[in-house]
Design a protein around this motif. Sequence first.
Motif, PDB file in Angstrom:
ATOM      1  N   TYR A 108      -8.047   4.401  -7.773  1.00 42.39           N
ATOM      2  CA  TYR A 108      -8.659   3.485  -6.794  1.00 42.39           C
ATOM      3  C   TYR A 108      -7.710   3.252  -5.615  1.00 42.39           C
ATOM      4  O   TYR A 108      -8.116   3.332  -4.447  1.00 42.39           O
ATOM      5  N   LEU A 109      -6.432   2.967  -5.915  1.00 44.82           N
ATOM      6  CA  LEU A 109      -5.453   2.736  -4.846  1.00 44.82           C
ATOM      7  C   LEU A 109      -5.332   3.971  -3.946  1.00 44.82           C
ATOM      8  O   LEU A 109      -5.275   3.859  -2.716  1.00 44.82           O
ATOM      9  N   CYS A 110      -5.290   5.139  -4.560  1.00 40.14           N
ATOM     10  CA  CYS A 110      -5.176   6.389  -3.787  1.00 40.14           C
ATOM     11  C   CYS A 110      -6.399   6.563  -2.880  1.00 40.14           C
ATOM     12  O   CYS A 110      -6.274   6.920  -1.708  1.00 40.14           O
ATOM     13  N   ASN A 111      -7.579   6.264  -3.431  1.00 36.03           N
ATOM     14  CA  ASN A 111      -8.797   6.389  -2.629  1.00 36.03           C
ATOM     15  C   ASN A 111      -8.837   5.393  -1.477  1.00 36.03           C
ATOM     16  O   ASN A 111      -9.536   5.605  -0.491  1.00 36.03           O
ATOM     17  N   GLU A 112      -8.095   4.297  -1.613  1.00 31.11           N
ATOM     18  CA  GLU A 112      -7.992   3.316  -0.531  1.00 31.11           C
ATOM     19  C   GLU A 112      -6.919   3.721   0.484  1.00 31.11           C
ATOM     20  O   GLU A 112      -6.581   2.942   1.368  1.00 31.11           O
ATOM     21  N   GLY A 113      -6.361   4.912   0.305  1.00 32.14           N
ATOM     22  CA  GLY A 113      -5.417   5.428   1.285  1.00 32.14           C
ATOM     23  C   GLY A 113      -3.945   5.196   0.974  1.00 32.14           C
ATOM     24  O   GLY A 113      -3.076   5.555   1.762  1.00 32.14           O
ATOM     25  N   HIS A 114      -3.659   4.617  -0.176  1.00 32.71           N
ATOM     26  CA  HIS A 114      -2.249   4.395  -0.542  1.00 32.71           C
ATOM     27  C   HIS A 114      -1.635   5.684  -1.092  1.00 32.71           C
ATOM     28  O   HIS A 114      -2.240   6.356  -1.913  1.00 32.71           O
ATOM     29  N   ARG A 115      -0.438   6.006  -0.626  1.00 37.92           N
ATOM     30  CA  ARG A 115       0.263   7.187  -1.132  1.00 37.92           C
ATOM     31  C   ARG A 115       1.671   6.844  -1.614  1.00 37.92           C
ATOM     32  O   ARG A 115       2.284   7.620  -2.343  1.00 37.92           O
ATOM     33  N   LYS A 116       2.163   5.670  -1.209  1.00 37.27           N
ATOM     34  CA  LYS A 116       3.482   5.231  -1.696  1.00 37.27           C
ATOM     35  C   LYS A 116       3.257   4.036  -2.609  1.00 37.27           C
ATOM     36  O   LYS A 116       3.267   2.882  -2.179  1.00 37.27           O
ATOM     37  N   ILE A 117       3.027   4.355  -3.873  1.00 41.97           N
ATOM     38  CA  ILE A 117       2.643   3.330  -4.849  1.00 41.97           C
ATOM     39  C   ILE A 117       3.765   3.128  -5.851  1.00 41.97           C
ATOM     40  O   ILE A 117       4.104   4.024  -6.623  1.00 41.97           O
ATOM     41  N   ALA A 118       4.359   1.924  -5.826  1.00 37.19           N
ATOM     42  CA  ALA A 118       5.394   1.604  -6.813  1.00 37.19           C
ATOM     43  C   ALA A 118       4.727   1.192  -8.121  1.00 37.19           C
ATOM     44  O   ALA A 118       3.590   0.703  -8.123  1.00 37.19           O
TER      45      ALA A 118
ATOM     46  N   LYS B  79      11.697  -8.321  -6.593  1.00 32.80           N
ATOM     47  CA  LYS B  79      12.756  -8.732  -5.662  1.00 32.80           C
ATOM     48  C   LYS B  79      13.733  -7.576  -5.452  1.00 32.80           C
ATOM     49  O   LYS B  79      14.108  -7.259  -4.316  1.00 32.80           O
ATOM     50  N   GLU B  80      14.124  -6.935  -6.548  1.00 31.83           N
ATOM     51  CA  GLU B  80      15.046  -5.784  -6.452  1.00 31.83           C
ATOM     52  C   GLU B  80      14.418  -4.633  -5.663  1.00 31.83           C
ATOM     53  O   GLU B  80      15.070  -3.993  -4.845  1.00 31.83           O
ATOM     54  N   LEU B  81      13.142  -4.388  -5.939  1.00 30.89           N
ATOM     55  CA  LEU B  81      12.434  -3.304  -5.245  1.00 30.89           C
ATOM     56  C   LEU B  81      12.409  -3.559  -3.735  1.00 30.89           C
ATOM     57  O   LEU B  81      12.697  -2.655  -2.932  1.00 30.89           O
ATOM     58  N   LEU B  82      12.097  -4.806  -3.341  1.00 31.49           N
ATOM     59  CA  LEU B  82      12.038  -5.141  -1.918  1.00 31.49           C
ATOM     60  C   LEU B  82      13.416  -4.991  -1.264  1.00 31.49           C
ATOM     61  O   LEU B  82      13.535  -4.516  -0.134  1.00 31.49           O
ATOM     62  N   GLN B  83      14.446  -5.398  -2.008  1.00 34.14           N
ATOM     63  CA  GLN B  83      15.805  -5.319  -1.461  1.00 34.14           C
ATOM     64  C   GLN B  83      16.305  -3.884  -1.370  1.00 34.14           C
ATOM     65  O   GLN B  83      17.214  -3.588  -0.592  1.00 34.14           O
TER      66      GLN B  83
ATOM     67  N   GLY C 246      14.946  -1.416  -0.097  1.00 38.58           N
ATOM     68  CA  GLY C 246      14.608  -0.772   1.162  1.00 38.58           C
ATOM     69  C   GLY C 246      13.696   0.430   1.004  1.00 38.58           C
ATOM     70  O   GLY C 246      13.305   1.061   1.987  1.00 38.58           O
ATOM     71  N   GLU C 247      13.326   0.761  -0.228  1.00 35.64           N
ATOM     72  CA  GLU C 247      12.420   1.879  -0.475  1.00 35.64           C
ATOM     73  C   GLU C 247      11.042   1.570   0.137  1.00 35.64           C
ATOM     74  O   GLU C 247      10.541   0.463   0.009  1.00 35.64           O
ATOM     75  N   GLU C 248      10.448   2.546   0.810  1.00 36.71           N
ATOM     76  CA  GLU C 248       9.142   2.292   1.433  1.00 36.71           C
ATOM     77  C   GLU C 248       7.991   2.432   0.451  1.00 36.71           C
ATOM     78  O   GLU C 248       7.933   3.392  -0.323  1.00 36.71           O
ATOM     79  N   PHE C 249       7.061   1.494   0.502  1.00 37.39           N
ATOM     80  CA  PHE C 249       5.849   1.588  -0.322  1.00 37.39           C
ATOM     81  C   PHE C 249       4.783   0.693   0.298  1.00 37.39           C
ATOM     82  O   PHE C 249       5.083  -0.200   1.099  1.00 37.39           O
ATOM     83  N   THR C 250       3.520   0.926  -0.084  1.00 37.57           N
ATOM     84  CA  THR C 250       2.425   0.100   0.451  1.00 37.57           C
ATOM     85  C   THR C 250       1.683  -0.640  -0.650  1.00 37.57           C
ATOM     86  O   THR C 250       0.881  -1.529  -0.374  1.00 37.57           O
ATOM     87  N   ALA C 251       1.910  -0.248  -1.905  1.00 38.07           N
ATOM     88  CA  ALA C 251       1.197  -0.896  -3.015  1.00 38.07           C
ATOM     89  C   ALA C 251       2.100  -0.958  -4.245  1.00 38.07           C
ATOM     90  O   ALA C 251       2.991  -0.121  -4.416  1.00 38.07           O
ATOM     91  N   ILE C 252       1.853  -1.979  -5.083  1.00 44.82           N
ATOM     92  CA  ILE C 252       2.540  -2.084  -6.380  1.00 44.82           C
ATOM     93  C   ILE C 252       1.485  -2.087  -7.474  1.00 44.82           C
ATOM     94  O   ILE C 252       0.528  -2.863  -7.418  1.00 44.82           O
ATOM     95  N   TYR C 253       1.672  -1.218  -8.455  1.00 43.68           N
ATOM     96  CA  TYR C 253       0.856  -1.266  -9.667  1.00 43.68           C
ATOM     97  C   TYR C 253       1.728  -1.860 -10.765  1.00 43.68           C
ATOM     98  O   TYR C 253       2.697  -1.246 -11.204  1.00 43.68           O
TER      99      TYR C 253
ATOM    100  N   LYS D 193       4.593 -13.253  -6.113  1.00 47.57           N
ATOM    101  CA  LYS D 193       5.508 -14.357  -5.806  1.00 47.57           C
ATOM    102  C   LYS D 193       6.748 -13.851  -5.054  1.00 47.57           C
ATOM    103  O   LYS D 193       7.186 -14.466  -4.077  1.00 47.57           O
ATOM    104  N   ALA D 194       7.283 -12.726  -5.513  1.00 44.38           N
ATOM    105  CA  ALA D 194       8.474 -12.161  -4.857  1.00 44.38           C
ATOM    106  C   ALA D 194       8.136 -11.738  -3.420  1.00 44.38           C
ATOM    107  O   ALA D 194       8.946 -11.909  -2.506  1.00 44.38           O
ATOM    108  N   ILE D 195       6.940 -11.210  -3.220  1.00 52.35           N
ATOM    109  CA  ILE D 195       6.502 -10.798  -1.874  1.00 52.35           C
ATOM    110  C   ILE D 195       6.362 -12.026  -0.969  1.00 52.35           C
ATOM    111  O   ILE D 195       6.834 -12.037   0.167  1.00 52.35           O
TER     112      ILE D 195
END
Lengths: 343, 343
Positions: free
Chosen positions: A175-185, A240-244, A246-253, A265-267
């Motif tokens: 579903y996420l991929c079909n919504e155009g996400h390609r950088k999915i953590a 929090k660690e993921l955001l810090q 600096g790795e690029e992504f558009t979605a989290i599963y 909450k971290a976002i």
Amino acid sequence: MASITIKDIAKMCGVGVTTVSRAINNHPDISEETKAMIMQVIKDNHYVPNNSARNLKRSVSKTIAVLIKGITNPFFNPMIQVFEREIQRKKYSFILQRVDEKQDEIEVAIELEKEKRLKGIVFLGGYFSHSKEKLDQLTVPFVLSTIGMTEEFDPNDYSSVSVDDVKESYKIVDYLCNEGHRKIAIITAPMDDVSIGKLRYEGYKKALKQHGIEYNERLVRPMREDIDSYSMENGYEVTKELLQSGEEFTAIYAVSDSLAIGACKAIFEAGLSVPEDYSVVGFDGLDISFYYNPSITTIKQPTEEIAQETIKILFDLIDKKITHAHKTFPGELVIRNSTKRLN
Amino acid sequence: MASITIKDIAKMCGVGVTTVSRAINNHPDISEETKAMIMQVIKDNHYVPNNSARNLKRSVSKTIAVLIKGITNPFFNPMIQVFEREIQRKKYSFILQRVDEKQDEIEVAIELEKEKRLKGIVFLGGYFSHSKEKLDQLTVPFVLSTIGMTEEFDPNDYSSVSVDDVKESYKIVDYLCNEGHRKIAIITAPMDDVSIGKLRYEGYKKALKQHGIEYNERLVRPMREDIDSYSMENGYEVTKELLQSGEEFTAIYAVSDSLAIGACKAIFEAGLSVPEDYSVVGFDGLDISFYYNPSITTIKQPTEEIAQETIKILFDLIDKKITHAHKTFPGELVIRNSTKRLN
């Protein structure tokens, strides 16, 4: 205070002792009306039946234990309610035993078997990486409920009820991929773990491959082992660690709704928003996934049906109607407000 | 498979049977090192001690039951963890019994007493409106934990551990008043209920009076009786009705965090926001009150301390060191993002 006897109750009701006994034991040969009248008198007089045969039957030989791995997971709450109701309906007594994450549930079960003379066991949730030799030590029927098993286990050695974690996981990442996400953590189980977290991770990889997305291991974030697994706190710390990083992504599963809430909450704390800056999806379909702000896109598991089927299979095993059974329920992709389409 | 005996274990470890027994029973006269070695061998060989005296002792005569009223309240989760740990540390076995909202917990307890020969009982949460005659039917020590009792009960008849619900409730409503709110709705227990909901309602009325605010009964909204009490769903449905009523208000005090989250959801669905349009406060200090968006201003109960003290008092009663005890813990007002100051 002086104990009231079954004879006293019979006298007060103007019926025989046998009739009172029938009311207490839910015997079919008594009218609902008479039964209701007798039960009311019993209640008003605080009478507690203490027929020793009945006690013996209920306490010594007819007990089902439900062993739950991990205590903080609200996913199990509606299931426990069903277990309790169904087990009591079968006139068995019901023991709820929580198993610590570090404890070995088979050891706990073997100990309980001896102490309580169990008739059957439900293992609920958690990791399950025991050997066949270990499983063989259990002498009573058991069912693994919402536990992911790896392929090395022979399906003839156990019974199980769950969703297909690989398939459902594939569904939500697809579903996420079909919504155009390609950088999915992904926030998932540690790599040495063979639980549902691992199966959901398999579904994630499969969906990425299907969509021709290159696998990026820096976006694969295992839960921390020093925090309750699948918890909000774990999702919060890992995100929090993921955001810090600096790795690029558009979605989290996140492989559970609780992890997904912690991720949100971290976002928010980073001054960003869901889904405008990052889409977030969970898994399980907890009530809170609906009540959260934004509501969380997730895979809803049919918890009541799973619990009911678990008990049905357990009693079929106890009654020797079957030797083992495996039932897989479909999950439901519920699209809510925590995800957005990328342009 | 052939059973391993304690003699086999002793042989493998190169020690006597007594030493193995000491290791198993946590006897003080054995070094930690020897104990660890023996326990490892026991674990590796899947040996389960089945000394009959030990089983008898543990299963028949040394059991503590914790009866929980209401199943969906996550407030109890951290408490259960403490109960389990502390009870096992005392070498008692532990039964967790959920009591349906419509069930009579004393009846359940009396039944359990007979079946399991309990040594003690913890009643956890819920309504408690039983007569002295009813309480007197319990033959083993018991403690009421986080249960609000009305004044008609003689404190010499029971033991209890909780926060002062009236005082803590006053504290959070007083905070709202000091922030300039004068039209404060409350979501609370039905009026015929003598539980903590009622006590928290008392604190609400007291704070309004203190601030010279006229009581408006149209802002007093009882939970719905057809939905799980204190739940998100209940707060959601009651708040939807409140919003539709057209009654003016600037803040909602929900007597549990779960109710508060449901209230927020109803506000969002009406296209309004928290705290810009309405301030919302809860009670309990659940984890989710921190993770929710916005985070919820609440009274944090010290659940671990309450649970520990409950067990301490229970064992003091069992050991006949005391005849009864009452302990009240302070709550903590945690100010977060669901409330704003009115100008």
